[in-house]
Design a protein around this motif. Sequence first.
Motif, mmCIF file in Angstrom:
data_model
loop_
_atom_site.group_PDB
_atom_site.id
_atom_site.type_symbol
_atom_site.label_atom_id
_atom_site.label_comp_id
_atom_site.label_asym_id
_atom_site.label_seq_id
_atom_site.Cartn_x
_atom_site.Cartn_y
_atom_site.Cartn_z
ATOM 1 N N GLY A 72 2.050 -27.352 36.515
ATOM 2 C CA GLY A 72 2.334 -26.443 35.395
ATOM 3 C C GLY A 72 2.874 -27.259 34.246
ATOM 4 O O GLY A 72 3.242 -28.422 34.422
ATOM 5 N N VAL A 73 2.908 -26.656 33.065
ATOM 6 C CA VAL A 73 3.371 -27.390 31.899
ATOM 7 C C VAL A 73 4.052 -26.427 30.931
ATOM 8 O O VAL A 73 3.708 -25.252 30.876
ATOM 9 C CB VAL A 73 2.186 -28.116 31.204
ATOM 10 N N GLY A 74 5.034 -26.932 30.214
ATOM 11 C CA GLY A 74 5.623 -26.123 29.147
ATOM 12 C C GLY A 74 7.127 -25.996 29.229
ATOM 13 O O GLY A 74 7.794 -26.772 29.909
ATOM 14 N N ASN A 75 7.603 -24.984 28.537
ATOM 15 C CA ASN A 75 9.027 -24.751 28.377
ATOM 16 C C ASN A 75 9.595 -24.060 29.627
ATOM 17 O O ASN A 75 9.190 -22.954 29.953
ATOM 18 C CB ASN A 75 9.189 -23.850 27.132
ATOM 19 N N PRO A 76 10.543 -24.699 30.333
ATOM 20 C CA PRO A 76 11.072 -24.108 31.562
ATOM 21 C C PRO A 76 11.825 -22.802 31.330
ATOM 22 O O PRO A 76 12.068 -22.049 32.275
ATOM 23 C CB PRO A 76 12.014 -25.171 32.122
ATOM 24 N N SER A 77 12.225 -22.537 30.071
ATOM 25 C CA SER A 77 12.862 -21.227 29.835
ATOM 26 C C SER A 77 12.026 -20.380 28.877
ATOM 27 O O SER A 77 12.563 -19.633 28.058
ATOM 28 C CB SER A 77 14.302 -21.403 29.359
ATOM 29 N N ALA A 78 10.718 -20.497 29.024
ATOM 30 C CA ALA A 78 9.800 -19.750 28.148
ATOM 31 C C ALA A 78 9.927 -18.250 28.364
ATOM 32 O O ALA A 78 10.145 -17.792 29.490
ATOM 33 C CB ALA A 78 8.373 -20.188 28.436
ATOM 34 N N SER A 79 9.755 -17.487 27.286
ATOM 35 C CA SER A 79 9.732 -16.029 27.465
ATOM 36 C C SER A 79 8.307 -15.553 27.750
ATOM 37 O O SER A 79 8.111 -14.437 28.193
ATOM 38 C CB SER A 79 10.316 -15.325 26.236
ATOM 39 N N LEU A 80 7.330 -16.432 27.504
ATOM 40 C CA LEU A 80 5.939 -16.067 27.744
ATOM 41 C C LEU A 80 5.299 -17.084 28.687
ATOM 42 O O LEU A 80 5.382 -18.294 28.456
ATOM 43 C CB LEU A 80 5.187 -16.039 26.401
ATOM 44 N N MET A 81 4.685 -16.560 29.741
ATOM 45 C CA MET A 81 4.049 -17.438 30.725
ATOM 46 C C MET A 81 2.592 -17.013 30.918
ATOM 47 O O MET A 81 2.306 -15.816 31.008
ATOM 48 C CB MET A 81 4.811 -17.325 32.049
ATOM 49 N N PHE A 82 1.690 -17.988 30.951
ATOM 50 C CA PHE A 82 0.271 -17.723 31.210
ATOM 51 C C PHE A 82 -0.061 -18.232 32.616
ATOM 52 O O PHE A 82 0.350 -19.342 32.973
ATOM 53 C CB PHE A 82 -0.615 -18.459 30.200
ATOM 54 N N ALA A 153 10.133 -17.085 39.377
ATOM 55 C CA ALA A 153 11.545 -16.758 39.623
ATOM 56 C C ALA A 153 12.467 -17.718 38.887
ATOM 57 O O ALA A 153 13.580 -17.354 38.480
ATOM 58 C CB ALA A 153 11.827 -16.803 41.122
ATOM 59 N N CYS A 154 12.014 -18.951 38.699
ATOM 60 C CA CYS A 154 12.828 -19.958 38.018
ATOM 61 C C CYS A 154 12.774 -19.767 36.499
ATOM 62 O O CYS A 154 13.792 -19.809 35.819
ATOM 63 C CB CYS A 154 12.319 -21.339 38.424
ATOM 64 N N ILE A 155 11.577 -19.530 35.980
ATOM 65 C CA ILE A 155 11.393 -19.416 34.527
ATOM 66 C C ILE A 155 11.887 -18.069 33.999
ATOM 67 O O ILE A 155 12.441 -17.973 32.916
ATOM 68 C CB ILE A 155 9.898 -19.635 34.162
ATOM 69 N N LYS A 156 11.702 -17.030 34.801
ATOM 70 C CA LYS A 156 12.077 -15.662 34.408
ATOM 71 C C LYS A 156 11.507 -15.286 33.036
ATOM 72 O O LYS A 156 12.258 -14.957 32.098
ATOM 73 C CB LYS A 156 13.594 -15.488 34.393
ATOM 74 N N PRO A 157 10.196 -15.319 32.892
ATOM 75 C CA PRO A 157 9.619 -14.992 31.576
ATOM 76 C C PRO A 157 9.773 -13.499 31.267
ATOM 77 O O PRO A 157 9.912 -12.697 32.193
ATOM 78 C CB PRO A 157 8.131 -15.342 31.756
ATOM 79 N N ASN A 158 9.738 -13.160 29.990
ATOM 80 C CA ASN A 158 9.784 -11.736 29.619
ATOM 81 C C ASN A 158 8.420 -11.095 29.820
ATOM 82 O O ASN A 158 8.342 -9.891 30.045
ATOM 83 C CB ASN A 158 10.236 -11.566 28.171
ATOM 84 N N VAL A 159 7.376 -11.888 29.681
ATOM 85 C CA VAL A 159 6.014 -11.389 29.879
ATOM 86 C C VAL A 159 5.168 -12.460 30.568
ATOM 87 O O VAL A 159 5.272 -13.644 30.247
ATOM 88 C CB VAL A 159 5.343 -11.021 28.525
ATOM 89 N N LYS A 189 7.105 -8.076 40.691
ATOM 90 C CA LYS A 189 8.537 -8.187 41.003
ATOM 91 C C LYS A 189 9.426 -7.930 39.788
ATOM 92 O O LYS A 189 10.356 -8.707 39.508
ATOM 93 C CB LYS A 189 8.841 -9.551 41.628
ATOM 94 N N GLY A 190 9.093 -6.938 39.004
ATOM 95 C CA GLY A 190 9.918 -6.577 37.846
ATOM 96 C C GLY A 190 9.516 -7.279 36.555
ATOM 97 O O GLY A 190 10.003 -6.926 35.489
ATOM 98 N N PHE A 191 8.636 -8.273 36.636
ATOM 99 C CA PHE A 191 8.184 -8.966 35.423
ATOM 100 C C PHE A 191 6.933 -8.254 34.883
ATOM 101 O O PHE A 191 5.962 -8.073 35.640
ATOM 102 C CB PHE A 191 7.828 -10.434 35.721
ATOM 103 N N PRO A 192 6.927 -7.888 33.585
ATOM 104 C CA PRO A 192 5.746 -7.243 33.027
ATOM 105 C C PRO A 192 4.556 -8.198 33.007
ATOM 106 O O PRO A 192 4.691 -9.363 32.628
ATOM 107 C CB PRO A 192 6.167 -6.896 31.585
ATOM 108 N N VAL A 193 3.422 -7.703 33.467
ATOM 109 C CA VAL A 193 2.199 -8.520 33.521
ATOM 110 C C VAL A 193 1.114 -7.870 32.674
ATOM 111 O O VAL A 193 0.824 -6.687 32.837
ATOM 112 C CB VAL A 193 1.681 -8.644 34.981
ATOM 113 N N MET A 194 0.527 -8.654 31.759
ATOM 114 C CA MET A 194 -0.614 -8.177 30.977
ATOM 115 C C MET A 194 -1.871 -8.916 31.442
ATOM 116 O O MET A 194 -2.008 -10.108 31.205
ATOM 117 C CB MET A 194 -0.360 -8.424 29.482
ATOM 118 N N PRO A 195 -2.773 -8.214 32.110
ATOM 119 C CA PRO A 195 -4.027 -8.861 32.503
ATOM 120 C C PRO A 195 -4.996 -8.921 31.320
ATOM 121 O O PRO A 195 -5.108 -7.956 30.571
ATOM 122 C CB PRO A 195 -4.595 -7.934 33.592
ATOM 123 N N THR A 196 -5.659 -10.058 31.186
ATOM 124 C CA THR A 196 -6.697 -10.161 30.161
ATOM 125 C C THR A 196 -7.826 -11.042 30.689
ATOM 126 O O THR A 196 -7.705 -11.638 31.770
ATOM 127 C CB THR A 196 -6.123 -10.690 28.825
#
Length: 227
Positions: A72-82, A153-159, A189-196
């Motif tokens: 994986g790559v990116g910001n470990p505290s990102a609010s957005l995860m792909f 669980a580690c990143i806890k993204p908002n979306v 698990k409580g994290f909002p998921v947007m499928p695209t």
Amino acid sequence: SRIRSHTMDKHAEQLLFTTSKLMGVNFLPVCEVQTKEVVPSDVPTLEAIQLDHDSNCPHCTAATAHTKTVFGVGNPSASLMFVGEAPGAEEDAQGIPFVGPAGQKLNQIIEAMGFARESVYIANVLKSRPKDNRTPLPSEVEQCGVYLQQQIACIKPNVIVALGSPATKYLLQTQVGITKLRGIWGEFKGFPVMPTYHPAYLLRNYTKETRREVWSDMQKVKSELSQ
Ligand code: URA
């Protein structure tokens, strides 16, 4: 900084000394010790998850078709995860997710949303390339998916944006196809998921309609993030 809430601070010690001396009693005076929320230490860091994955993932340690694992790559505290499907040829060579043609398209999407690629986090359900780029098997997804769950669980993204069918099926635990699910909020698990649609699908079906659909899904993500 962490503050140990159960140890006596200097001020409390001084008060205890004074009260015992003056009044001949030995009690701990009630005093307000500043406490801060202690950072829970039971959630492993991304580095620890990666180390564990690389030496223990039953899929990735057994698979022979790949050259590099792609964690994986990116910001470990990102609010957005792909979350994508699995590394392709270019990702396998570089060890970085979404760096091939689908990655270029994903970069454009992220940029059009007004974000920098470095500010989000990007991972896949499978961390190593399946032979001949075939669709991941359910058993592979189950084995490697555990580590994706730990990353989330580690990143806890908002979306979380689920790119394509395997990511959507895994995160939403469904067999319903992406065409039916895209654009509709789900939950992992409580994290909002947007499928695209997966960017590779978008490239293969580069019509006004598919582009409009992906863009409309990303607008929903943007508005959720700005709440
Ligand atoms: N497709 C994916 O699903 N993931 C990648 O990292 C690249 C292509």
